[in-house]
Design a protein around this motif. Structure first.
Motif, short mmCIF file in Angstrom:
data_model
loop_
_atom_site.label_atom_id
_atom_site.label_comp_id
_atom_site.label_asym_id
_atom_site.label_seq_id
_atom_site.Cartn_x
_atom_site.Cartn_y
_atom_site.Cartn_z
N ASP A 1 31.16 35.96 44.24
CA ASP A 1 31.04 37.42 44.08
C ASP A 1 32.19 38.17 44.76
O ASP A 1 32.61 39.24 44.31
CB ASP A 1 29.71 37.90 44.67
CG ASP A 1 28.52 37.34 43.90
OD1 ASP A 1 28.69 37.08 42.69
OD2 ASP A 1 27.47 37.16 44.51
N GLU A 2 32.69 37.58 45.82
CA GLU A 2 33.74 38.27 46.59
C GLU A 2 35.14 37.70 46.37
O GLU A 2 36.13 38.43 46.44
CB GLU A 2 33.39 38.21 48.08
CG GLU A 2 32.08 38.89 48.45
CD GLU A 2 31.74 38.72 49.93
OE1 GLU A 2 32.58 38.12 50.64
OE2 GLU A 2 30.66 39.18 50.33
N ASP A 3 35.20 36.38 46.12
CA ASP A 3 36.50 35.71 46.13
C ASP A 3 37.07 35.41 44.74
O ASP A 3 38.20 34.95 44.64
CB ASP A 3 36.41 34.40 46.91
CG ASP A 3 35.94 34.63 48.34
OD1 ASP A 3 36.26 35.71 48.88
OD2 ASP A 3 35.27 33.75 48.90
N SER A 4 36.29 35.62 43.68
CA SER A 4 36.79 35.32 42.34
C SER A 4 37.96 36.23 41.97
O SER A 4 37.96 37.41 42.32
CB SER A 4 35.67 35.48 41.30
OG SER A 4 34.66 34.52 41.52
N VAL A 5 38.92 35.66 41.23
CA VAL A 5 40.10 36.40 40.80
C VAL A 5 40.09 36.46 39.27
O VAL A 5 39.90 35.42 38.62
CB VAL A 5 41.39 35.71 41.29
CG1 VAL A 5 42.63 36.45 40.77
CG2 VAL A 5 41.40 35.65 42.81
N PRO A 6 40.28 37.60 38.64
CA PRO A 6 40.35 37.67 37.18
C PRO A 6 41.45 36.76 36.64
O PRO A 6 42.49 36.57 37.30
CB PRO A 6 40.65 39.14 36.90
CG PRO A 6 40.18 39.86 38.12
CD PRO A 6 40.41 38.94 39.26
N PHE A 7 41.22 36.21 35.44
CA PHE A 7 42.17 35.26 34.86
C PHE A 7 43.58 35.85 34.78
O PHE A 7 44.57 35.18 35.09
CB PHE A 7 41.69 34.84 33.47
CG PHE A 7 42.54 33.77 32.83
CD1 PHE A 7 42.39 32.44 33.16
CD2 PHE A 7 43.52 34.12 31.90
CE1 PHE A 7 43.17 31.46 32.57
CE2 PHE A 7 44.31 33.15 31.32
CZ PHE A 7 44.14 31.82 31.65
N ALA A 8 43.68 37.12 34.40
CA ALA A 8 45.01 37.74 34.22
C ALA A 8 45.77 37.85 35.54
O ALA A 8 47.00 37.94 35.55
CB ALA A 8 44.85 39.11 33.58
N GLU A 9 45.05 37.88 36.67
CA GLU A 9 45.70 38.04 37.97
C GLU A 9 45.95 36.72 38.67
O GLU A 9 46.49 36.69 39.78
CB GLU A 9 44.83 38.94 38.85
CG GLU A 9 44.64 40.34 38.30
CD GLU A 9 43.71 41.17 39.16
OE1 GLU A 9 43.44 40.74 40.30
OE2 GLU A 9 43.23 42.22 38.68
N MET A 10 45.54 35.63 38.04
CA MET A 10 45.73 34.32 38.67
C MET A 10 47.19 33.89 38.63
O MET A 10 47.97 34.36 37.80
CB MET A 10 44.89 33.25 37.93
CG MET A 10 43.41 33.36 38.17
SD MET A 10 42.53 32.03 37.30
CE MET A 10 40.86 32.41 37.74
N MET A 11 47.53 32.96 39.50
CA MET A 11 48.85 32.35 39.46
C MET A 11 48.97 31.52 38.19
O MET A 11 47.97 31.07 37.62
CB MET A 11 49.05 31.45 40.69
CG MET A 11 49.02 32.21 42.02
SD MET A 11 49.04 31.08 43.44
CE MET A 11 50.58 30.20 43.14
N LEU B 1 49.89 28.55 37.83
CA LEU B 1 49.34 27.21 38.04
C LEU B 1 47.82 27.21 37.89
O LEU B 1 47.23 26.29 37.30
CB LEU B 1 49.73 26.72 39.44
CG LEU B 1 49.61 25.21 39.69
CD1 LEU B 1 50.38 24.42 38.66
CD2 LEU B 1 50.08 24.88 41.10
N ASP B 2 47.16 28.24 38.40
CA ASP B 2 45.70 28.35 38.26
C ASP B 2 45.30 28.47 36.79
O ASP B 2 44.35 27.84 36.33
CB ASP B 2 45.20 29.58 39.03
CG ASP B 2 45.37 29.42 40.53
OD1 ASP B 2 45.36 28.28 40.99
OD2 ASP B 2 45.52 30.45 41.21
N ARG B 3 46.05 29.34 36.07
CA ARG B 3 45.73 29.51 34.64
C ARG B 3 45.96 28.20 33.88
O ARG B 3 45.20 27.86 32.98
CB ARG B 3 46.58 30.64 34.05
CG ARG B 3 46.15 32.03 34.53
CD ARG B 3 46.66 33.12 33.59
NE ARG B 3 48.12 33.19 33.60
CZ ARG B 3 48.82 33.99 34.39
NH1 ARG B 3 48.18 34.79 35.25
NH2 ARG B 3 50.13 34.02 34.34
N TYR B 4 47.00 27.49 34.24
CA TYR B 4 47.30 26.21 33.58
C TYR B 4 46.14 25.22 33.77
O TYR B 4 45.69 24.56 32.82
CB TYR B 4 48.59 25.62 34.15
CG TYR B 4 48.85 24.19 33.69
CD1 TYR B 4 49.31 23.93 32.41
CD2 TYR B 4 48.62 23.12 34.54
CE1 TYR B 4 49.54 22.64 31.98
CE2 TYR B 4 48.84 21.82 34.12
CZ TYR B 4 49.31 21.58 32.84
OH TYR B 4 49.53 20.30 32.42
#
Length: 722
Positions: free
Chosen positions: A656-666, A668-671
Motif C-alpha cells: 500500500d505504501e511502497d508500490s511504484v506505478p509501472f510507468a515510474e519504474m526503472m 530494469l524493473d519493467r524488463y
C-alpha cells in the motif's frame, strides 16, 4: 533437505483440513460456471502404487488449474469395491473355510476387506496433497450406488439390448468365471504347435476329381480343442492345392507323413497334383482325426493364408470367429469342457482330464492312429487372467450380453468417439475407436458372488425372462434398504409372489438368476450414480485415467451411457502413460526397479513427487528412478532458495505504501515484469492444453535468465550496504 517437507507437509495438510479448505475454495466460485473432472474409481484392494499416485496428482492439477481459472470445480473421489480383485483376495484368506459360508457371509467379508483398504488408500491420497471431498466419496458398494447400478441395468434391458446366449467368451478356469476383454492381459506363453490330417471321405475326394485318398491339413496351437472340432474353414477367395509328398524330413517330432500321399493345403510345398478354388471345397466331408464323426469344410473370410495351412480347425465353442462361421452353417456349438478347465466325464477317451494335461495325450493318440503330421512347441503372446495371471481359454457358456448392434449401439458409440469427444492426446480417439469397431457383444455376467446381481428371473421350462414393473420396483426398493445383499436374502416368492407363473408358458418353475454384473458395468454407471445424483456435480467435462482404460472404464462408461442416454458421459478424455525406469524398462518387483510412493514421501516429501509429475510429459511412458527424484530435489532446492532470498528482501515491503506505478519504474524493473508476464503466459497456455510439464522449463528459464540473475546480484550487492 533443509525444507523438511516430510515433517512440515502433514502439519500443513492438517491445517487445510481444519480450515475446511476444500469447501472454502468452492464457496468463492460461481456454481453456474462448472468444470467437473469425474474420478475413475481405483480398486480398494491394497496399498496405492506410484502409478495410482501419478494419476491422482494429475487429477489434482486439473482441478486446481480450473479452480484457479475461476471454475466451480468440485472433486469427488471414488472407489471400485466389487468384483474379482477383492473376492479373489478374500478367497485366498478363507481357503477351505469358504465352503462352509453362505453367499452373504462371503459378501460381508468382501465388504469389510474393501472398506479397510479404502481407508488406507484415502489417507495415502490425502498425503499426496490432493484436495477433495474425502469425507463424502462415492463407493460402488454403497446401497444407493448399487440400486442405481441395477436401475441402469434395467434401463438397458428394457431397451431390448440385453440377451442371454451360449457363445464363446474368455473364461478363467482358476477363478471360475467369464472375463471381459478389459480383464485379459497378454503375456508370453508356450503352446504346442501341431499339424493334423483330416482324411476326406471317399465321396468328397471324388468331387475334386481325386481317386486316391487325400487329407485336409490343419494347424493349431490348442490340441485340447480338437475334441470340440465340428468343421474346417477355408477361404472362398483363395487357391488351394492337392499335393503329393515327395520327401519326408527325418525329424524326431514328425508324425505320420508318408512319401506319395496326397494333402490338401493352401500353398504348394511338394509336387502339385491339382489346384482347387476355395469356394469349391464347401460342404466336402472329412473324418475327425480320432472320433467317429465327420467335419465339414465350410467357408469363411476370417481364414488367412499367412499362418498355418490355409485350412482352419473350427470348434464353435472355443472361438468367436469359429462360432460366427459355424452359426451360418447351423453347426452345433459343442463344448466338452467344464467350468474348471476339465473335460466332462462323458467325453470319450479324455473324460475327466485337465485340458492342459490332455494336450500331450491327444498328440500321442494321433501319433498312434496316423493322423498327426508333426508337432513341436512355440512361444507366443497369449491371453491371461488379469487377477490370477493364469492362461485363459475361449469357452462357450450361457452368459448375459449387451448387443453392440441393437439400437445402433456400436454406430452411436463410434460417432461419439470420432465426432463428439475431445481426446488428449488426440490419438486416443483412434485407439478406442478401433476397439469399439471390433469388439464383440459385451459379456456382462460373472459367475462370482461379490457384486451387483443380474436381478432377473427365468423360467426353467421355456427359458423366458420374467420381468414387470411391480417386480422391478420391489427389487430396487429392497436394494435401497439392504443393498445388493437383498437379492441373496430373499427368494422368488418374496419378489414375485407365492403363485407366480411364467407369462410365456405358464410354468411355476421359476429360477432366480445367480450371476453378478461385470464390475466394469458397475463403474461404468458412475455417471448416473455420482455425476447425476450429486447436486454439486453434473455432466462430467473430463475423465482422466491411464491409457489402459481405453478398453476399460472409458469404454464401459461410454457404452452404458450411449445405451441409456444416447450420448457420451464425458466431453474430454485425458490419458497418461505407464511408469518405466530410467532405461525405459517396465516396473517389475522381480526386476527390482519398483519405486514406492511412501518411500519418496518419507525421504523427500510429497511435494517432490508432485514436482516430478509436473516435469514429465504424461502422454508418453513416464520415467522414474532414484536419480530422477534426486534431480527433482535439486530443482526444488533451487526454486525454494530463490523464493527465500526474494522473500527475505521483501520482509519490510508494504504494497500500500511502497508500490511504484509501472510507468515510474526503472527500466530494469519493467524488463523483469515483462519477462515475468511472458513466462506466465507460456505457463498458462500450457495449462489450457493440460500440458503441465510446460511449467518447469519456463519457470527455470525465468530463474536462470542472465539479465534477471544480474538483477539478483545487484540486489545482493545493495543489501550488503543496508
Amino acid at each position: 533437505m533443509k525444507a523438511g517437507l516430510n515433517e512440515q507437509e502433514p502439519a500443513r495438510l492438517a491445517r487445510w483440513e481444519k480450515d475446511d479448505l476444500y469447501n472454502r475454495i468452492l464457496s468463492r466460485r460461481n456454481p453456474d460456471k462448472k468444470y467437473i473432472l469425474h474420478d475413475g474409481p481405483p480398486y480398494a484392494n491394497g496399498n496405492i502404487h506410484l502409478g495410482t499416485a501419478l494419476n491422482k496428482i494429475l487429477k489434482d492439477f486439473v482441478v486446481k488449474v480450473k479452480s484457479g481459472q475461476g471454475f466451480y470445480s468440485p472433486y469427488v473421489p471414488g472407489w471400485d469395491c466389487h468384483g474379482l480383485p477383492i473376492e479373489h483376495k478374500v478367497d485366498k484368506e478363507l481357503g477351505d473355510k469358504k465352503l462352509a459360508l453362505t453367499k452373504n457371509d462371503i459378501r460381508k467379508l468382501c465388504r469389510e476387506y474393501a472398506a479397510k483398504w479404502l481407508d488406507v488408500q484415502r489417507q495415502s491420497f490425502k498425503r499426496l496433497g490432493v484436495i477433495g471431498d474425502w469425507d463424502n466419496p462415492y463407493i460402488t458398494m454403497d446401497y444407493v450406488y448399487e440400486s442405481i447400478t441395477l436401475k441402469e441395468f434395467y434401463r438397458v434391458y428394457k431397451a431390448g439390448e440385453v440377451y442371454k446366449g451360449a457363445k464363446p467368451v474368455y473364461w478363467c478356469s482358476s477363478c471360475v468365471t467369464a472375463l471381459a476383454e478389459a480383464e485379459v492381459e497378454y503375456a508370453s506363453h508356450t503352446s504346442f504347435s501341431i499339424f493334423v490330417k483330416f482324411p476326406l471321405e471317399e465321396g468328397s475326394a471324388s468331387k475334386l476329381g481325386i481317386t486316391e485318398p487325400v487329407s485336409a491339413v490343419i494347424w493349431t496351437t490348442t490340441p485340447w480343442t480338437l475334441p470340440a472340432n465340428m468343421a474346417i474353414s477355408a477361404n472362398p477367395a483363395e487357391e488351394y492345392s492337392v499335393m503329393r509328398v515327395d520327401k519326408v524330413q527325418d525329424d524326431a517330432q514328425a508324425g505320420n507323413l508318408k512319401e506319395g500321399e496326397l494333402l490338401l493345403v493352401a500353398a504348394p510345398r511338394w509336387s502339385l497334383v491339382k489346384s482347387i478354388s476355395g469356394d469349391s471345397l464347401e460342404h466336402l466331408q472329412t473324418k475327425h482325426p480320432f472320433y467317429d464323426r465327420t467335419s465339414m469344410i465350410i467357408l469363411g473370410d476370417h481364414v488367412l493364408m499367412t499362418d498355418g495351412t490355409g485350412l482352419v480347425h473350427t470348434a464353435p465353442a472355443h472361438g468367436l470367429e469359429d462360432y460366427a462361421v459355424g452359426n451360418k452353417y447351423g453347426i452345433e456349438v459343442y463344448n466338452p469342457v467344464d467350468d474348471y478347465g476339465k473335460f466332462r466325464e462323458d467325453l470319450p477317451l479324455f473324460g475327466g482330464m485337465d485340458i492342459n494335461k490332455a494336450n500331450k495325450k491327444i498328440i500321442d493318440l494321433m501319433q498312434d492312429n496316423g493322423t498327426l503330421i508333426a508337432w513341436g512347441k512355440m512361444e507366443h503372446s497369449y491371453p491371461h487372467c488379469w487377477r490370477c495371471k493364469e492362461p485363459v481359454i475361449y469357452r462357450s457358456t450361457p452368459q448375459w450380453f449387451i448387443s453392440m448392434e441393437v439400437n445402433g449401439l456400436r454406430e452411436k458409440a463410434l460417432d461419439a468417439v470420432y465426432n463428439k469427444v475431445k481426446f488428449i492426446p488426440s490419438w486416443g480417439s483412434n485407439r478406442i475407436g478401433s476397439m469399439v469397431e471390433n469388439r464383440p457383444d459385451w459379456c456382462i455376467s460373472r459367475q462370482r458372488v461379490w457384486g451387483v446381481p443380474i436381478a432377473l428371473f427365468t423360467c426353467r421350462k421355456c427359458e423366458g425372462v420374467i420381468f414387470n414393473e411391480e417386480m422391478e420396483k420391489k427389487v430396487i426398493d429392497s436394494f435401497v434398504k439392504m443393498g445388493a445383499d437383498a437379492w441373496f436374502e430373499h427368494d422368488v416368492e418374496y419378489y414375485l409372489g407365492k403363485d407366480a407363473k411364467c407369462p410365456h408358458c405358464g410354468s411355476g418353475d421359476i429360477r432366480q438368476e445367480t450371476d453378478i454384473l461385470d464390475v466394469w458395468f458397475d463403474s461404468g454407471t458412475s455417471h448416473a450414480a455420482v455425476c447425476e445424483a450429486r447436486p454439486e456435480l453434473g455432466e462430467a467435462d473430463m475423465y482422466l485415467e491411464g491409457s489402459d482404460q481405453h478398453r476399460g472404464w472409458f469404454q464401459s462408461s461410454l457404452l452404458e451411457s450411449i445405451a441409456t442416454r444416447g450420448k457420451a458421459p464425458f466431453k474430454e478424455i485425458l490419458t497418461h502413460g505407464f511408469l518405466v525406469d530410467a532405461d525405459m524398462k517396465k516396473m517389475s518387483k522381480s526386476v527390482g526397479n519398483v519405486v514406492l510412493p511412501e518411500e519418496i514421501i518419507a525421504k523427500h516429501g510429497a511435494e517432490i513427487m508432485r514436482l516430478w509429475v509436473a516435469s514429465e510429459d504424461y502422454t508418453d511412458d513416464i520415467r522414474i528412478s532414484d536419480e530422477i527424484i534426486k534431480r527433482q530435489v535439486e530443482s526444488y532446492r533451487k526454486i525454494r532458495n530463490t523464493m527465500r532470498y526474494l522473500l527475505g528482501n521483501l520482509y519490510d515491503f508494504n504494497p500500500d505504501e511502497d508500490s511504484v506505478p509501472f510507468a515510474e519504474m526503472m527500466d530494469l524493473d519493467r524488463y523483469i515484469l515483462l519477462k515475468l508476464d511472458e513466462t506466465l503466459n507460456k505457463i498458462y497456455a500450457g495449462y489450457e492444453d493440460y500440458q503441465f510439464h510446460a511449467f518447469l522449463p519456463c519457470f527455470y528459464e525465468f530463474l536462470h535468465n542472465r539479465s534477471i540473475s544480474s538483477v539478483f546480484r545487484y540486489i545482493k550487492r545493495q543489501a550488503l550496504f543496508v
